[in-house]
Design a protein around this motif. Structure first.
Motif, PDB file in Angstrom:
ATOM      1  N   MET A   1       0.819  -1.087  -0.055  1.00  0.00           N
ATOM      2  CA  MET A   1      -0.138   0.053  -0.085  1.00  0.00           C
ATOM      3  C   MET A   1       0.807   1.335  -0.127  1.00  0.00           C
ATOM      4  N   LEU A   2       1.785   1.371   0.571  1.00  0.00           N
ATOM      5  CA  LEU A   2       2.772   2.434   0.798  1.00  0.00           C
ATOM      6  C   LEU A   2       4.276   2.070   0.515  1.00  0.00           C
ATOM      7  N   ARG A   3       4.795   2.763  -0.499  1.00  0.00           N
ATOM      8  CA  ARG A   3       6.276   2.246  -0.904  1.00  0.00           C
ATOM      9  C   ARG A   3       6.950   3.851  -0.720  1.00  0.00           C
ATOM     10  N   LYS A   4       8.164   3.867  -0.239  1.00  0.00           N
ATOM     11  CA  LYS A   4       8.867   4.907  -0.030  1.00  0.00           C
ATOM     12  C   LYS A   4      10.206   4.878  -0.825  1.00  0.00           C
ATOM     13  N   VAL A   5      10.754   5.987  -1.445  1.00  0.00           N
ATOM     14  CA  VAL A   5      11.877   5.932  -2.044  1.00  0.00           C
ATOM     15  C   VAL A   5      12.891   7.009  -1.853  1.00  0.00           C
ATOM     16  N   SER A   6      13.930   7.028  -1.853  1.00  0.00           N
ATOM     17  CA  SER A   6      14.808   8.203  -1.371  1.00  0.00           C
ATOM     18  C   SER A   6      16.005   8.370  -2.353  1.00  0.00           C
ATOM     19  N   LEU A 347       4.311   4.881  12.858  1.00  0.00           N
ATOM     20  CA  LEU A 347       5.216   5.882  12.372  1.00  0.00           C
ATOM     21  C   LEU A 347       5.818   5.658  10.980  1.00  0.00           C
ATOM     22  N   GLU A 348       5.593   4.197  10.626  1.00  0.00           N
ATOM     23  CA  GLU A 348       6.341   3.903   9.495  1.00  0.00           C
ATOM     24  C   GLU A 348       5.119   3.903   8.291  1.00  0.00           C
ATOM     25  N   ASP A 349       3.955   4.510   8.771  1.00  0.00           N
ATOM     26  CA  ASP A 349       2.744   4.305   7.869  1.00  0.00           C
ATOM     27  C   ASP A 349       2.641   5.934   7.330  1.00  0.00           C
ATOM     28  N   LEU A 350       3.705   6.815   7.910  1.00  0.00           N
ATOM     29  CA  LEU A 350       3.613   8.123   7.515  1.00  0.00           C
ATOM     30  C   LEU A 350       3.914   8.344   6.076  1.00  0.00           C
ATOM     31  N   GLY A 351       3.167   9.081   5.128  1.00  0.00           N
ATOM     32  CA  GLY A 351       3.867   9.094   3.722  1.00  0.00           C
ATOM     33  C   GLY A 351       4.512  10.430   3.609  1.00  0.00           C
ATOM     34  N   PHE A 400      -1.181   6.700   6.373  1.00  0.00           N
ATOM     35  CA  PHE A 400      -2.167   5.866   5.724  1.00  0.00           C
ATOM     36  C   PHE A 400      -2.426   4.513   6.325  1.00  0.00           C
ATOM     37  N   SER A 401      -3.746   4.119   6.404  1.00  0.00           N
ATOM     38  CA  SER A 401      -3.643   2.695   6.902  1.00  0.00           C
ATOM     39  C   SER A 401      -4.710   1.902   6.288  1.00  0.00           C
ATOM     40  N   ARG A 402      -4.611   0.454   6.466  1.00  0.00           N
ATOM     41  CA  ARG A 402      -5.473  -0.434   5.853  1.00  0.00           C
ATOM     42  C   ARG A 402      -6.014  -1.346   6.700  1.00  0.00           C
TER      43      ARG A 402
END
Length: 404
Positions: A1-6, A347-351, A400-402
């Motif tokens: 649902m949530l993917r992060k890229v840096s 906290l890891e669900d913050l976008g 974001f949550s599911r």
């Protein structure tokens, strides 16, 4: 649902929500040079992200952080030329980026997924996004009339203008779910009264009789006080600027908009008069749930327990406490207590977050704490006065949550 890229100069999150792809990106220039050179570097970086994610042309809401008011006209011209007919709703926030660059850019894109998305643009002040029978209006850069003076009157003027922008697109002011209040010299006095307190007085007066999101809070008593999530933060100069997100959902009775309060903090609208004769009218967060998904708009949050500032003078401890407060606010335990079981977040669900730091010298300290707790989350760090003189850091964001 949530993917992060840096990556160098940019961090972004991709959220698949309601069959629609959302891209939240933060970019800072990778080099120096003129404002135009730095702006194009940051904007092209964000453009490349959206091209890679298949969401080109989808940016709907943007905040541009710049160090001085004098740069606003040039920055606006650069951005208008860059986007052409695809202008996002854009706020020019006069808060120096902490890394010393001439600007930083935060952009929100809503691109096509399995569901149909329609984007309507009305210049750089308003953009409407419609999908899944939900209509979102992003409103930015709303200022008072030029002939109005005094924070109280300027706030009433700007909010009246915002109400007009929303009404022109068929959305009532009572549909606002998230607000930003940027106030120059926020902790300074005006006529013997702190400017932030005057903003609170005006906000209280303007909100009187407005029943925010009526009918959308399952389980809340009709007498409950409901306000949007909001940030009230300082900026350079003495101006005032507002922004908001409003939501029309008349054909979606399954959508719930639930204001959240923190179990470890006094509701801001219940603060005593010693903090402000008229208390700040905002919710600690607004959770918008639709079926198995929730988006949580986290208001500006600081190092406060109950109603008292904690860890005065210690930026590291204040940053940790602020993140602890956000963690408690969005937790499963708190969402369950607010009638949304299974939709809690971590906290890891913050976008994405914004970190406002009062003193430049505290930037590296706050950044280190945030990186240790949040990893590669997209973050903007800007210098801004927080609404209390003893608060050194304020953080806002989106989670974001599911439902499992």
């Amino acid at each position: 649902m949530l993917r992060k890229v840096s990556r160098d100069g940019c961090g972004y999150s991709v959220v698949e929500l309601y069959d629609v792809r959302h891209v939240l990106a933060v970019a800072v220039p990778r080099g120096g040079g003129s404002l135009e050179v730095q702006a194009h570097d940051a904007l092209r970086t964000i453009e490349a992200v959206h091209a890679e994610e298949g969401t080109r042309g989808s940016i709907v809401h943007q905040a541009v952080f710049i160090p001085t008011p004098e740069l606003v006209p040039q920055c606006r011209e650069i951005i208008r030329d860059f986007y052409g007919d695809e202008q996002p709703a854009t706020s020019y926030v006069v808060q120096p980026p902490c890394d010393g660059k001439l600007l930083a850019v935060e952009a929100m894109g809503v691109g096509r997924g399995m569901g149909e998305v329609r984007i309507e643009r009305f210049g750089d002040q308003a953009v409407r996004v419609t999908h899944n029978a939900l209509s979102w209006l992003h409103c930015a850069n709303v200022t008072p009339r030029d002939d109005v003076t005094g924070v109280y009157n300027q706030t009433i003027s700007a909010m009246s203008r915002m109400r007009g922008v929303l009404a022109k697109r068929g959305i009532g002011f009572d549909r606002v779910i998230r607000m930003w209040n940027y106030l120059g010299s926020i902790v300074e006095d005006e006529g013997g009264v702190q400017r932030y307190k005057e903003l609170n007085r005006a906000r209280t007066a303007f909100f009187e009789g407005v029943h925010f999101l009526r009918g959308c809070q399952a389980g809340l008593p009709s007498s409950a006080e409901v306000y949007p999530a909001a940030t009230g933060i300082g900026m350079q100069g003495t101006g005032l600027m507002l922004g908001c997100i409003a939501l029309a959902m008349d054909d979606r009775p399954d959508v719930v908009a639930m204001p959240l309060e923190n179990p470890n903090q006094t509701a801001a609208f219940h603060y005593g008069a010693r903090y402000s004769p008229k208390s700040p009218k905002f919710a600690r967060a607004m959770a918008l749930s639709c079926g198995a998904f929730a988006t949580i708009f986290v208001s500006g949050t600081a190092s406060i327990l109950g109603a008292e500032t904690v860890h005065p003078g210690d930026a590291e401890a204040q940053t940790r406490q602020t993140l602890d407060n956000i963690e408690a606010l969005i937790s499963e335990r708190n969402l369950r207590q607010h009638g949304l079981p299974g939709l809690g977040a971590r906290l890891e669900d913050l976008g994405m977050i914004r970190v406002y730091v009062k003193r430049q010298d505290d930037y590296e300290t706050a950044r280190a704490v945030c990186r240790a707790r949040l990893g590669d989350l997209p973050m903007v760090f800007a210098i801004a006065d927080v609404c209390r003189p003893d608060l050194l850091v304020e953080i806002e964001g989106m989670a974001f949550s599911r439902r499992k």
